[in-house]
Design a protein around this motif. Structure first.
Motif, short mmCIF file in Angstrom:
data_model
loop_
_atom_site.label_atom_id
_atom_site.label_comp_id
_atom_site.label_asym_id
_atom_site.label_seq_id
_atom_site.Cartn_x
_atom_site.Cartn_y
_atom_site.Cartn_z
N GLU A 24 22.85 57.61 28.21
CA GLU A 24 22.64 59.04 28.01
C GLU A 24 21.32 59.53 28.58
N ASP A 25 20.32 58.68 28.58
CA ASP A 25 19.00 59.13 29.02
C ASP A 25 18.53 58.42 30.28
N ILE A 42 24.64 52.98 42.33
CA ILE A 42 24.11 54.01 41.44
C ILE A 42 24.97 55.26 41.57
N LEU A 43 25.55 55.68 40.46
CA LEU A 43 26.41 56.86 40.46
C LEU A 43 25.64 58.12 40.07
N GLU A 44 24.65 57.96 39.20
CA GLU A 44 23.85 59.11 38.79
C GLU A 44 22.49 58.66 38.30
N SER A 45 21.47 59.47 38.54
CA SER A 45 20.06 59.30 38.19
C SER A 45 19.26 58.84 39.41
N ASN A 76 13.49 54.56 35.36
CA ASN A 76 13.54 56.03 35.44
C ASN A 76 12.26 56.68 34.95
N GLU A 77 11.18 55.93 34.78
CA GLU A 77 9.95 56.49 34.24
C GLU A 77 9.48 57.69 35.05
N GLY A 78 9.10 58.73 34.35
CA GLY A 78 8.53 59.90 35.00
C GLY A 78 9.54 60.85 35.60
N LYS A 83 20.37 64.12 33.11
CA LYS A 83 21.09 64.03 31.84
C LYS A 83 21.50 62.61 31.49
N LYS A 84 21.78 61.79 32.50
CA LYS A 84 22.22 60.43 32.21
C LYS A 84 21.98 59.51 33.39
N ALA A 85 22.07 58.23 33.13
CA ALA A 85 21.96 57.21 34.17
C ALA A 85 23.28 56.44 34.18
#
Length: 286
Positions: A24-25, A42-45, A76-78, A83-85
């Protein structure tokens, strides 16, 4: 503590796994390794990818092939405003179809690919497009057809020129040497703490060595002094942060582990030839 050995999710009815991981994050950012070879889409993030001693940015569409026992993580820092990873990941063992399957004459190119993957490989160009489609199809397929798709994927990958190796030979050889468990322990500590005020004494304690013995040991394995290694790691991480939108130089300075802005500017320019702000303007077209 060594890089965490991760257990891959696989049912008893399949010889290899294709799993979709949704957070989620953000991704867990666990510095880890495993016996399986891994292909990650990687699909998202977006954020920073670390494979061995290589650091780079990642975004949706990033496709990476990682050899067995090569430490890696996605951070994903910073990163703001997402909305999601989400990632689709293929895992398979070298002996999933028998100990000598990949040593057969027909698999010569694939065996060479598996050896090459010990440094980690970024897949680009047309190969990335084709393999992305195959991986998405494998997620929905079962039985012999799933095996056929995997063999097709490995065949295409093994003859592609759209491949970029990531981690250095020095790092790979160092973790494959006898006694590499100590170096894994050291490297895991560094990767989890380099963005703090890390120093030689505390890392030497992790290795159960005196500071002077540790300095000699580290330089002999990594072919550069410990302090220089840490500075280059921090600057490399800072480069990736600066290429992200809306990142202030001061914010990047402290997030990448420097304790003051003047030292950050000095070390950054010494390594990259540019000031942090000039680097940011050059690489983000601002």
């Amino acid at each position: 503590m060594i890089p965490k050995l991760m257990k891959v999710q696989k049912t008893d009815s399949e010889s290899f796994a294709v799993n979709r991981y949704v957070h989620e994050d953000r991704f867990p950012a666990i510095w880890h390794f495993h016996d399986e070879y891994e292909l990650t889409l990687i699909l998202e993030s977006n954020g920073t990818r670390m494979v061995g001693d290589h650091i780079d940015s990642f975004a949706a569409g990033d496709l990476i092939f990682i050899g067995k026992n090569l430490p890696h993580t996605w951070r994903n820092e910073g990163i703001k405003n997402y909305k999601k990873a989400e990632a689709l990941v293929l895992h398979f063992l070298e002996d999933m179809w028998g100990h000598r399957f990949f040593e057969s004459p027909e698999m010569k190119n694939v065996l060479a690919l598996l050896e090459r993957s010990h440094r980690g490989i970024r897949i680009t160009g047309k190969t990335k497009v084709v393999l992305t489609e195959l991986l998405l199809a494998m997620e929905k397929t079962k039985g012999i057809e799933k095996i056929r798709l995997l063999l097709s994927l490995l065949d295409i990958l093994s003859t592609s020129e759209d491949l970029v190796e990531l981690s250095s030979e020095v790092f790979v050889k160092s973790i494959e040497d006898p006694g590499s468990e100590r170096l894994r322990k050291i490297y895991e500590y560094i990767m989890n703490n380099f963005h703090k005020d890390i120093n030689l004494v505390e890392v030497a304690e992790v290795a159960h060595m005196s500071p002077s013995a540790f300095s000699r040991y580290f330089k002999s394995r990594m072919r550069k002094p410990f302090r220089q290694f840490i500075i280059e790691l921090k600057v490399g991480y800072a480069c990736k942060l600066l290429m992200q939108e809306d990142r202030a130089v001061t914010e990047v300075c402290y997030e990448s582990g420097f304790q003051n802005l003047s030292n950050f500017n000095e070390q950054f320019k010494k390594i990259t030839g540019l000031t942090p702000k000039k680097y940011q303007l050059t690489h983000t077209n601002k």
